[in-house]
Design a protein around this motif. Structure first.
Motif, PDB file in Angstrom:
ATOM      1  N   UNK A   1       0.833  -1.181   0.000  1.00 60.17           N
ATOM      2  CA  UNK A   1       0.000   0.000   0.000  1.00 60.17           C
ATOM      3  C   UNK A   1       0.879   1.246   0.000  1.00 60.17           C
ATOM      4  N   UNK A   2       0.671   2.113  -0.922  1.00 62.26           N
ATOM      5  CA  UNK A   2       1.504   3.301  -1.068  1.00 62.26           C
ATOM      6  C   UNK A   2       1.366   4.247   0.122  1.00 62.26           C
ATOM      7  N   UNK A   3       2.427   4.965   0.404  1.00 57.82           N
ATOM      8  CA  UNK A   3       2.392   6.042   1.384  1.00 57.82           C
ATOM      9  C   UNK A   3       1.893   7.266   0.629  1.00 57.82           C
ATOM     10  N   UNK A   4       0.758   7.774   1.031  1.00 60.79           N
ATOM     11  CA  UNK A   4       0.155   8.925   0.355  1.00 60.79           C
ATOM     12  C   UNK A   4       0.201  10.130   1.283  1.00 60.79           C
ATOM     13  N   UNK A   5       0.934  11.152   0.869  1.00 62.09           N
ATOM     14  CA  UNK A   5       1.026  12.374   1.661  1.00 62.09           C
ATOM     15  C   UNK A   5       0.847  13.571   0.726  1.00 62.09           C
ATOM     16  N   UNK A   6       0.741  14.745   1.326  1.00 67.83           N
ATOM     17  CA  UNK A   6       0.718  15.967   0.524  1.00 67.83           C
ATOM     18  C   UNK A   6       1.919  16.821   0.907  1.00 67.83           C
ATOM     19  N   UNK A  49      11.833   1.492  -8.811  1.00 64.57           N
ATOM     20  CA  UNK A  49      11.297   1.203  -7.474  1.00 64.57           C
ATOM     21  C   UNK A  49      10.261   0.092  -7.559  1.00 64.57           C
ATOM     22  N   UNK A  50       9.357   0.172  -8.516  1.00 64.03           N
ATOM     23  CA  UNK A  50       8.343  -0.880  -8.656  1.00 64.03           C
ATOM     24  C   UNK A  50       8.979  -2.234  -8.928  1.00 64.03           C
ATOM     25  N   UNK A  51      10.086  -2.266  -9.669  1.00 58.98           N
ATOM     26  CA  UNK A  51      10.780  -3.527  -9.934  1.00 58.98           C
ATOM     27  C   UNK A  51      11.434  -4.091  -8.672  1.00 58.98           C
ATOM     28  N   UNK A  52      11.824  -3.207  -7.742  1.00 57.77           N
ATOM     29  CA  UNK A  52      12.496  -3.648  -6.514  1.00 57.77           C
ATOM     30  C   UNK A  52      11.533  -4.039  -5.399  1.00 57.77           C
ATOM     31  N   UNK A  53      10.302  -3.546  -5.459  1.00 56.27           N
ATOM     32  CA  UNK A  53       9.349  -3.842  -4.388  1.00 56.27           C
ATOM     33  C   UNK A  53       9.151  -5.340  -4.241  1.00 56.27           C
ATOM     34  N   UNK A  54       9.178  -5.802  -3.014  1.00 51.79           N
ATOM     35  CA  UNK A  54       8.952  -7.214  -2.739  1.00 51.79           C
ATOM     36  C   UNK A  54      10.187  -8.086  -2.852  1.00 51.79           C
ATOM     37  N   UNK A  55      11.295  -7.532  -3.329  1.00 51.94           N
ATOM     38  CA  UNK A  55      12.530  -8.321  -3.414  1.00 51.94           C
ATOM     39  C   UNK A  55      13.229  -8.298  -2.071  1.00 51.94           C
ATOM     40  N   UNK A  56      14.056  -9.290  -1.850  1.00 50.37           N
ATOM     41  CA  UNK A  56      14.827  -9.378  -0.611  1.00 50.37           C
ATOM     42  C   UNK A  56      16.274  -8.998  -0.894  1.00 50.37           C
ATOM     43  N   UNK A  57      16.863  -8.285   0.046  1.00 50.67           N
ATOM     44  CA  UNK A  57      18.265  -7.894  -0.070  1.00 50.67           C
ATOM     45  C   UNK A  57      19.151  -9.112   0.075  1.00 50.67           C
ATOM     46  N   UNK A  60      22.287  -8.434   2.974  1.00 47.37           N
ATOM     47  CA  UNK A  60      22.133  -7.206   3.739  1.00 47.37           C
ATOM     48  C   UNK A  60      22.931  -6.043   3.201  1.00 47.37           C
ATOM     49  N   UNK A  61      23.339  -6.097   1.937  1.00 44.04           N
ATOM     50  CA  UNK A  61      24.171  -5.047   1.377  1.00 44.04           C
ATOM     51  C   UNK A  61      23.374  -3.860   0.848  1.00 44.04           C
ATOM     52  N   UNK A  62      22.094  -4.010   0.697  1.00 44.35           N
ATOM     53  CA  UNK A  62      21.267  -2.927   0.174  1.00 44.35           C
ATOM     54  C   UNK A  62      19.991  -2.809   0.997  1.00 44.35           C
ATOM     55  N   UNK A  63      19.542  -1.577   1.138  1.00 40.94           N
ATOM     56  CA  UNK A  63      18.264  -1.334   1.777  1.00 40.94           C
ATOM     57  C   UNK A  63      17.264  -1.114   0.649  1.00 40.94           C
ATOM     58  N   UNK A  64      16.297  -1.995   0.566  1.00 42.94           N
ATOM     59  CA  UNK A  64      15.340  -1.946  -0.535  1.00 42.94           C
ATOM     60  C   UNK A  64      14.062  -1.222  -0.130  1.00 42.94           C
ATOM     61  N   UNK A  65      13.379  -0.645  -1.109  1.00 43.00           N
ATOM     62  CA  UNK A  65      12.117   0.034  -0.818  1.00 43.00           C
ATOM     63  C   UNK A  65      11.071  -0.928  -0.275  1.00 43.00           C
ATOM     64  N   UNK A  66      10.255  -0.428   0.633  1.00 45.71           N
ATOM     65  CA  UNK A  66       9.140  -1.226   1.136  1.00 45.71           C
ATOM     66  C   UNK A  66       7.822  -0.777   0.519  1.00 45.71           C
ATOM     67  N   UNK A  67       7.791   0.448  -0.024  1.00 46.06           N
ATOM     68  CA  UNK A  67       6.588   0.954  -0.661  1.00 46.06           C
ATOM     69  C   UNK A  67       6.909   2.221  -1.432  1.00 46.06           C
ATOM     70  N   UNK A  68       6.016   2.585  -2.350  1.00 47.26           N
ATOM     71  CA  UNK A  68       6.193   3.848  -3.057  1.00 47.26           C
ATOM     72  C   UNK A  68       5.589   4.971  -2.224  1.00 47.26           C
ATOM     73  N   UNK A  69       6.023   6.191  -2.520  1.00 46.59           N
ATOM     74  CA  UNK A  69       5.470   7.381  -1.875  1.00 46.59           C
ATOM     75  C   UNK A  69       4.884   8.266  -2.968  1.00 46.59           C
ATOM     76  N   UNK A  70       3.656   8.703  -2.742  1.00 41.09           N
ATOM     77  CA  UNK A  70       3.060   9.682  -3.636  1.00 41.09           C
ATOM     78  C   UNK A  70       2.826  10.971  -2.859  1.00 41.09           C
ATOM     79  N   UNK A  71       3.054  12.080  -3.539  1.00 43.16           N
ATOM     80  CA  UNK A  71       2.762  13.391  -2.971  1.00 43.16           C
ATOM     81  C   UNK A  71       1.721  14.030  -3.881  1.00 43.16           C
ATOM     82  N   UNK A  72       0.611  14.374  -3.280  1.00 42.46           N
ATOM     83  CA  UNK A  72      -0.511  14.934  -4.039  1.00 42.46           C
ATOM     84  C   UNK A  72      -0.875  14.045  -5.221  1.00 42.46           C
TER      85      UNK A  72
END
Length: 87
Positions: A1-6, A49-57, A60-72
């Motif tokens: 679920x995306x992080x939705x902020x303004x 980012x969408x290609x990386x979502x759900x992948x495992x590092x 432990x050499x990389x910190x991967x995205x857990x979700x996308x962020x949308x602004x407005x």
């Protein structure tokens, strides 16, 4: 679920790091938001980012995205876990 902020919500977050392509904001005690600065790169970054979502590092050499962020309602970056001592 995306992080939705303004923009107003983003402006209330503490900026904890600044880099050439993005700023990092503390979102919760366990997560940060990486928000890209240049709108021209957003389509490419969104694909990556969408290609990386759900992948495992691996290892432990990389910190991967857990979700996308949308602004407005528009892609702006991604959420990732806080790493103690990370930059």
């Amino acid at each position: 679920m995306a992080v939705r902020i303004n923009k107003a919500q983003l402006n209330k977050l503490a900026k904890i790091a600044e880099g050439g392509e993005a700023n990092i904001y503390l979102y919760t005690k366990d997560t940060v938001l990486k928000i890209f600065k240049n709108p021209a790169i957003l389509p490419i970054k969104e694909q990556k980012v969408n290609a990386m979502l759900g992948k495992k590092s691996r290892g432990g050499l990389a910190i991967l995205p857990t979700d996308i962020v949308t602004i407005d309602g528009k892609f702006a970056g991604y959420q990732m876990p806080v790493v103690e001592g990370g930059e």
